[in-house]
Enzyme design. Structure first.
Site, PDB file in Angstrom:
ATOM      1  CD  GLU A 156      -3.284  -1.427   2.075  1.00 53.07           C
ATOM      2  OE1 GLU A 156      -2.876  -0.282   2.928  1.00 53.07           O
ATOM      3  OE2 GLU A 156      -3.755  -2.674   2.424  1.00 53.07           O
ATOM      4  CD  GLU A 213      -3.127  -6.936   3.231  1.00 48.70           C
ATOM      5  OE1 GLU A 213      -2.271  -6.607   2.808  1.00 48.70           O
ATOM      6  OE2 GLU A 213      -3.293  -6.057   3.937  1.00 48.70           O
TER       7      GLU A 213
END
Ligand code: NAG
Ligand code: NAG
Ligand code: NAG
Length: 486
Positions: free
Chosen positions: A215, A318
């Site tokens: 991220e 994820e």
């Protein structure tokens, strides 16, 4: 209640009488081909650090055996994709005499031990490296591999603390700026490539892929208030690190280990980051990883189009949320199958706090509680859509489908969000839509807080070129049809 309905369906099927209730039909489309399924998975990291020695957990997640845990009889999920987290934390001082800066809010269970202790030596056999670190997570990785997990990714949440400007592996001080020191770009790549090389020669684990970011476009990796390891990277930094990682892997003979990027939080960020990388960096990526935290939003279709046009693989690497009923998981997973077309799908933490965990657990207290309905909901997919199957088109926004060419088996997973109704599955577009009158095995789970948990039924039969089943509200079912030919 459902059992009674099941009997009713059986009787109706045998008489081939169409029930006089509202119903819907989906036409399974075998001409679609969204790729070959690679597998279901989980990231290791925190839960595996806490519980990595428990072989019963490995049996539950990485086999399809029936396993009893604390009195709960669980159908093993058969996950075959695992993501091993290369740690960023250690307690030693660096050669300048500095120690890691620790966020006051980070739980010990979320600090993953690093293998590279200081910058004085890149030689993995030197005392700058500690290969006994992180024993539990590594043990769970090896238990998973021993049970058949065959796609293993090495991923990083933050560079090792001593590579970071503020020595804090939870992020830069603002969260909006890079924390990896500009003179350490190659060191971050050396760290990951060295772990991959050591794993191949010492652990019997060959990493399929290595991911240097997590991220990275986010601005919430704020060191002073962080609760986990994390690090922002500008896209230009990603473009520098990716080719370095590619060449460090290649230098160690790991030419088949691909570089994955960039594990952005949302589909839309994945689109913009992938588009903004340099041509060289894009060329060095073997797969685009994206996280599913945009849930019902975002342009999955654009990401799929961009990534497939570039000839790359695409994983949802994820996904997680706090809805233990499984409703959010089903909803978002079907959106992924219909619009994103990943070839693997990875749940974040299979053991976690209530709602987030498929099985509730407290990593810091070391306690394990009960499975949620979400566990059984995921079983409806993961036990049946298996590696090697071709992803086809379920024909509706409530159906996904995959086909096993060698076994001539068709798998259909469907959910009913509406009031109880018959759902029909039309197989008329197949060359051979199974055998008239043949059994269609089915499994059912109640989305919610109680009810059916992956309950099996043998009460459904092919009738001509279709079959049907009576769905209560918020029930997900899986069907397996034999002797089907596309
Ligand atoms: C089924 O049919 C009804 C009536 O036509 C419709 O309202 C509903 O949205 C349909 N879809 C599903 C998934 O039930
Ligand atoms: C790495 O370190 C080990 C142990 O000190 C040593 O035996 C080996 O020669 C070193 N390798 C290189 C390439 O320097
Ligand atoms: C359904 O039939 C299959 C094949 O005969 C059998 O293996 C399975 O145990 C049966 N399941 C149930 C729930 O009866």
């Amino acid at each position: 209640m459902m059992h009674f309905r099941g009997l009713l369906t059986l009787v109706m099927s045998l008489l081939a009488v169409r029930p006089v209730v509202a119903d819907n039909t989906t036409i399974i489309n075998p001409s679609a081909n969204f790729g070959t399924w690679e597998g279901w998975g989980t990231s290791l990291a925190w839960w595996a650090k806490a519980f990595g020695t428990q072989t019963a957990l490995a049996d539950i997640f990485f086999t399809r055996n029936t396993v009893t845990l604390n009195g709960h009889v669980l159908p093993g999920l058969g996950l075959s994709v695992i993501r091993y987290n290369a740690g960023a934390s250690s307690t030693n001082k660096d050669p300048d005499g500095d120690s890691m800066v620790v966020s006051p809010d980070i739980k010990p269970s979320r600090q993953i031990d690093a293998y590279w202790l200081d910058w004085t030596n890149t030689n993995a056999s030197s005392s700058s490296w500690s290969w006994t670190a992180d024993a539990n997570q590594r043990n769970m990785m090896q238990l998973a591999v021993a049970r058949g997990a065959n796609l293993v990714e090495l991923f990083s949440n933050s560079p090792v603390w001593w590579m970071c400007y503020n020595l804090n592996p939870s992020g830069s001080t603002s969260g909006a700026t890079d924390n990896l020191e500009s003179w350490n770009y190659d060191q971050h790549a050396v760290y990951l490539a060295t772990i991959a090389s050591w794993a191949a020669t010492h652990w019997g684990v060959t990493f399929t892929s290595v991911e240097a970011f997590n991220e990275p476009s986010a601005t919430y990796w704020v060191g002073p208030t962080g609760t986990q390891e994390g690090c922002h990277f500008d896209v230009s930094t990603m473009s520098s690190v990716i080719p370095l990682l590619r060449s460090e892997l290649t230098a160690r003979g790991l030419t088949n280990t691909i570089v994955a990027a960039s594990d952005e939080e949302t589909y839309d960020l994945a689109v913009s980051t992938f588009g903004a990388l340099t041509t060289t960096a894009r060329g060095d990526i073997g797969r685009v990883n994206v996280h599913g935290y945009q849930y019902g939003g975002g342009r999955r279709d654009t990401l799929f189009a961009d990534v497939s046009a570039a000839g790359k693989k695409l994983w949802n690497s994820e996904y997680g949320e706090g809805d233990g009923t499984g409703a959010q998981l089903v909803s978002n997973l079907i959106l992924d199958f219909v619009w994103l077309h990943p070839t693997a799908w990875v749940y974040w933490q299979v053991l976690d706090v209530s709602g987030w965990g498929l099985i509730t657990a407290d990593n810091d207290a070391g306690t394990i509680g009960a499975p949620s309905q979400k566990y059984f909901v995921l079983a409806q997919f993961a036990r049946h859509i298996r590696p090697g199957m071709r992803l086809i088109d379920g024909g509706s926004d409530y159906t996904v489908s995959a086909y096993d060419a060698s076994a001539k088996k068709l798998v259909i997973v469907a959910v009913n969000w509406n009031a109880a109704q018959i759902l029909n599955f039309d197989l008329s577009k197949f060359t051979t839509p199974g055998v008239n009158g043949a059994l269609v095995q089915r499994w059912a789970t109640q989305i919610g807080t109680s009810g059916m948990q992956y309950t099996a039924f043998n009460d459904t039969f092919i009738s001509g070129t279709k079959f049907w089943s009576n769905f209560a509200q918020n029930v997900i079912m899986t069907f397996e049809v034999s002797n089907v030919v596309i």
